[in-house]
Write an enzyme that holds these catalytic residues in place. Sequence first.
Site, PDB file in Angstrom:
ATOM      1  N   LYS A   7      51.732  29.975  44.995  1.00 23.92           N
ATOM      2  CA  LYS A   7      50.629  30.881  44.617  1.00 23.92           C
ATOM      3  C   LYS A   7      49.345  30.081  44.410  1.00 23.92           C
ATOM      4  O   LYS A   7      48.275  30.491  44.856  1.00 23.92           O
ATOM      5  CB  LYS A   7      50.974  31.675  43.359  1.00 23.92           C
TER       6      LYS A   7
ATOM      7  N   GLU B  36      59.942  38.757  43.557  1.00 28.55           N
ATOM      8  CA  GLU B  36      58.672  38.110  43.926  1.00 28.55           C
ATOM      9  C   GLU B  36      58.919  36.648  44.309  1.00 28.55           C
ATOM     10  O   GLU B  36      58.251  36.102  45.182  1.00 28.55           O
ATOM     11  CB  GLU B  36      57.638  38.200  42.795  1.00 28.55           C
TER      12      GLU B  36
ATOM     13  N   GLU C 271      40.647  36.763  47.857  1.00 23.55           N
ATOM     14  CA  GLU C 271      41.509  37.578  48.715  1.00 23.55           C
ATOM     15  C   GLU C 271      40.804  38.129  49.952  1.00 23.55           C
ATOM     16  O   GLU C 271      40.793  39.331  50.196  1.00 23.55           O
ATOM     17  CB  GLU C 271      42.126  38.732  47.903  1.00 23.55           C
TER      18      GLU C 271
ATOM     19  N   LYS D 188      43.123  37.136  38.784  1.00 25.26           N
ATOM     20  CA  LYS D 188      42.859  38.577  38.893  1.00 25.26           C
ATOM     21  C   LYS D 188      43.212  39.212  37.564  1.00 25.26           C
ATOM     22  O   LYS D 188      44.326  39.072  37.068  1.00 25.26           O
ATOM     23  CB  LYS D 188      43.726  39.196  39.987  1.00 25.26           C
TER      24      LYS D 188
ATOM     25  N   ASN E 296      50.894  39.594  49.985  1.00 26.84           N
ATOM     26  CA  ASN E 296      51.204  41.013  50.124  1.00 26.84           C
ATOM     27  C   ASN E 296      52.448  41.286  50.960  1.00 26.84           C
ATOM     28  O   ASN E 296      52.738  42.437  51.278  1.00 26.84           O
ATOM     29  CB  ASN E 296      50.010  41.755  50.727  1.00 26.84           C
TER      30      ASN E 296
ATOM     31  N   HIS F  59      57.990  47.136  39.698  1.00 26.55           N
ATOM     32  CA  HIS F  59      57.220  46.687  40.851  1.00 26.55           C
ATOM     33  C   HIS F  59      58.049  45.782  41.783  1.00 26.55           C
ATOM     34  O   HIS F  59      58.112  46.002  42.991  1.00 26.55           O
ATOM     35  CB  HIS F  59      55.962  45.963  40.370  1.00 26.55           C
TER      36      HIS F  59
ATOM     37  N   ARG G  12      30.054  38.933  28.140  1.00 24.07           N
ATOM     38  CA  ARG G  12      29.958  38.517  29.547  1.00 24.07           C
ATOM     39  C   ARG G  12      30.912  37.388  29.918  1.00 24.07           C
ATOM     40  O   ARG G  12      30.707  36.686  30.905  1.00 24.07           O
ATOM     41  CB  ARG G  12      28.541  38.114  29.915  1.00 24.07           C
TER      42      ARG G  12
ATOM     43  N   HIS H 194      54.133  49.133  47.625  1.00 26.67           N
ATOM     44  CA  HIS H 194      53.150  49.932  46.887  1.00 26.67           C
ATOM     45  C   HIS H 194      53.313  51.420  47.196  1.00 26.67           C
ATOM     46  O   HIS H 194      53.176  52.273  46.307  1.00 26.67           O
ATOM     47  CB  HIS H 194      51.727  49.494  47.239  1.00 26.67           C
TER      48      HIS H 194
ATOM     49  N   ARG I  79      45.040  34.753  51.258  1.00 28.12           N
ATOM     50  CA  ARG I  79      45.723  35.303  50.085  1.00 28.12           C
ATOM     51  C   ARG I  79      46.548  36.533  50.447  1.00 28.12           C
ATOM     52  O   ARG I  79      47.443  36.938  49.724  1.00 28.12           O
ATOM     53  CB  ARG I  79      44.695  35.632  48.985  1.00 28.12           C
TER      54      ARG I  79
ATOM     55  N   HIS J  44      54.498  44.269  50.267  1.00 29.37           N
ATOM     56  CA  HIS J  44      53.734  45.107  49.345  1.00 29.37           C
ATOM     57  C   HIS J  44      53.157  46.373  49.984  1.00 29.37           C
ATOM     58  O   HIS J  44      52.718  47.268  49.279  1.00 29.37           O
ATOM     59  CB  HIS J  44      52.612  44.285  48.685  1.00 29.37           C
TER      60      HIS J  44
HETATM   61  N1  LIG Z   1      46.875  39.729  38.010  1.00 34.34           N
HETATM   62  C1  LIG Z   1      47.680  39.599  39.033  1.00 34.34           C
HETATM   63  O1  LIG Z   1      47.439  38.829  39.976  1.00 34.34           O
HETATM   64  C2  LIG Z   1      48.945  40.407  39.057  1.00 34.34           C
HETATM   65  C3  LIG Z   1      49.959  40.096  39.958  1.00 34.34           C
HETATM   66  C4  LIG Z   1      51.139  40.830  39.901  1.00 34.34           C
HETATM   67  C5  LIG Z   1      51.289  41.834  38.957  1.00 34.34           C
HETATM   68  N2  LIG Z   1      50.275  42.113  38.091  1.00 34.34           N
HETATM   69  C6  LIG Z   1      50.412  43.155  37.068  1.00 34.34           C
HETATM   70  O2  LIG Z   1      51.444  42.784  36.172  1.00 34.34           O
HETATM   71  C7  LIG Z   1      51.975  43.960  35.569  1.00 34.34           C
HETATM   72  C8  LIG Z   1      53.480  43.847  35.506  1.00 34.34           C
HETATM   73  O3  LIG Z   1      53.820  42.753  34.704  1.00 34.34           O
HETATM   74  P1  LIG Z   1      55.293  42.583  34.114  1.00 34.34           P
HETATM   75  O4  LIG Z   1      56.271  42.843  35.173  1.00 34.34           O
HETATM   76  O5  LIG Z   1      55.301  41.294  33.407  1.00 34.34           O
HETATM   77  O6  LIG Z   1      55.437  43.822  33.140  1.00 34.34           O
HETATM   78  P2  LIG Z   1      55.058  44.062  31.595  1.00 34.34           P
HETATM   79  O7  LIG Z   1      53.949  43.232  31.168  1.00 34.34           O
HETATM   80  O8  LIG Z   1      54.940  45.534  31.461  1.00 34.34           O
HETATM   81  O9  LIG Z   1      56.368  43.580  30.839  1.00 34.34           O
HETATM   82  C9  LIG Z   1      57.574  44.243  31.090  1.00 34.34           C
HETATM   83  C10 LIG Z   1      58.322  44.517  29.790  1.00 34.34           C
HETATM   84  O10 LIG Z   1      58.891  43.296  29.321  1.00 34.34           O
HETATM   85  C11 LIG Z   1      58.639  43.144  27.943  1.00 34.34           C
HETATM   86  N3  LIG Z   1      58.637  41.699  27.697  1.00 34.34           N
HETATM   87  C12 LIG Z   1      57.696  40.791  28.054  1.00 34.34           C
HETATM   88  N4  LIG Z   1      58.119  39.559  27.790  1.00 34.34           N
HETATM   89  C13 LIG Z   1      59.345  39.666  27.243  1.00 34.34           C
HETATM   90  C14 LIG Z   1      60.315  38.742  26.780  1.00 34.34           C
HETATM   91  N5  LIG Z   1      60.113  37.420  26.878  1.00 34.34           N
HETATM   92  N6  LIG Z   1      61.470  39.216  26.284  1.00 34.34           N
HETATM   93  C15 LIG Z   1      61.708  40.554  26.244  1.00 34.34           C
HETATM   94  N7  LIG Z   1      60.849  41.470  26.676  1.00 34.34           N
HETATM   95  C16 LIG Z   1      59.675  41.030  27.178  1.00 34.34           C
HETATM   96  C17 LIG Z   1      57.360  43.851  27.701  1.00 34.34           C
HETATM   97  O11 LIG Z   1      57.259  44.261  26.363  1.00 34.34           O
HETATM   98  C18 LIG Z   1      57.469  45.035  28.666  1.00 34.34           C
HETATM   99  O12 LIG Z   1      58.162  46.086  28.057  1.00 34.34           O
HETATM  100  C19 LIG Z   1      51.478  45.123  36.398  1.00 34.34           C
HETATM  101  O13 LIG Z   1      50.520  45.827  35.661  1.00 34.34           O
HETATM  102  C20 LIG Z   1      50.838  44.484  37.613  1.00 34.34           C
HETATM  103  O14 LIG Z   1      49.740  45.220  38.111  1.00 34.34           O
HETATM  104  C21 LIG Z   1      49.117  41.418  38.130  1.00 34.34           C
HETATM  105 ZN   LIG Z   2      53.838  41.951  43.625  1.00 32.73          ZN
END
Ligand SMILES: NC(=O)c1ccc[n+]([C@@H]2O[C@H](COP(=O)([O-])OP(=O)(O)OC[C@H]3O[C@@H](n4cnc5c(N)ncnc54)[C@H](O)[C@@H]3O)[C@@H](O)[C@H]2O)c1
Ligand SMILES: [Zn+2]
Length: 362
Positions: free
Chosen positions: A226, A184, A236, A142, A244, A264, A120, A251, A240, A247
Amino acid sequence: MPIAERVLVHTPPKPYPVVIGPGIATELAALLDEVGFSRRRVIVSSPTVWRLHGETIRRGLPDAPVILIPDGERHKHLQTVGRVYDALVKAGADRSAGLIAVGGGVIGDTAGFAAATYLRGIAVAHVPTTLLAQVDSAIGGKVGVNHPLGKNLIGAFLQPRLVAADPLVLATLPRREFRAGLYEVVKYGMTSSRDLFDRVSGSVKALFRRQPDALVPIIAESSRIKADVVARDERERGPRRVLNFGHTAGHALEAVTRYKRFRHGEAIGYGMLVAAAVGVARGVLAPAARDALADLIRRLGPLPPIADLAVGDMLEAMRRDKKVVDGRLHYVLATDIGAHAIVDDVTERELAEALERVGFGR
Ligand SMILES: NC(=O)c1ccc[n+]([C@@H]2O[C@H](COP(=O)([O-])OP(=O)(O)OC[C@H]3O[C@@H](n4cnc5c(N)ncnc54)[C@H](O)[C@@H]3O)[C@@H](O)[C@H]2O)c1
Ligand SMILES: [Zn+2]
């Protein structure tokens, strides 16, 4: 400890720091101690990230067990969360354990969801290793994973105790991933900070060279924006929504290309252009501001093509968007560089015209 910037995120149960500094990835133990983080520390990372940066992280945390799970969007699902649970149970982790997520947004969201639900809820700290994770996903609480029928459908809120963003780890990030994160940052600038927008615009080269002196201020300023938004609206419901910006179309673009063509951030690049076109057509955004945005997006690098994608399919995807509440689409408009307004009366016709203007096909 090297010079670091700090941003406090004021959310319940208590505020937590986002620490941004070159080299802090080797100093995690001290930072975790400082926030009173659990002593039973378990690291969750991915094979890719751990191969590149495990040794650095290990310098500060030599004894913590490491759970490696695959990253990449297609592994962001409940089975991967299950692998984290398995490892935690096997390691005998109890409620006093704390997870340290080392990776991009996928690792942060997945490990964060495991932490939110294991027994939990146990504590989590984020060590984001992509630019996107440093400026966006690691902050705000999130967490969650995808369902086969939709992105991020399963989730929870769990604020971390610490976010430690080390710009040096970005040196190994593929250029395309890095650029995706920069869009972003441009989003924060366009909606909320002309300073940030100008700073990105004035340091594109240094940023792509991953110079820490260029990176620290833009990561810190993005984190501040942020953090501020999240503190005002943890769940949100209102403010918040500014996050978007870009987005709605972004999206939709990801959905119509089945999440394959765009990172993204790249989709958000187009989404911001669409939002700017709506703003100009409505007379709330000066054409010069739209041009400055378009120019910066262009300078950050090539975006995948969109001419083969139909306006009608984009509109269809937007209708299904989570941002539609009670049949009304909440839409973020930029009203200047660094200023925005949230409206709920944007019509499909306006969106269609903006999409066409940006280059979507018929
Ligand atoms: N929680 C939130 O508020 C929030 C906000 C925005 C996005 N997200 C989520 O985040 C995700 C996208 O995250 P992302 O863009 O970081 O993608 P990711 O986590 O898939 O990483 C992208 C790639 O980079 C590689 N990588 C990571 N760090 C590295 C480094 N230092 N050197 C070399 N390679 C590296 C990873 O292995 C992966 O292949 C999505 O699933 C999205 O939904 C969440
Ligand atoms: Zn985004």
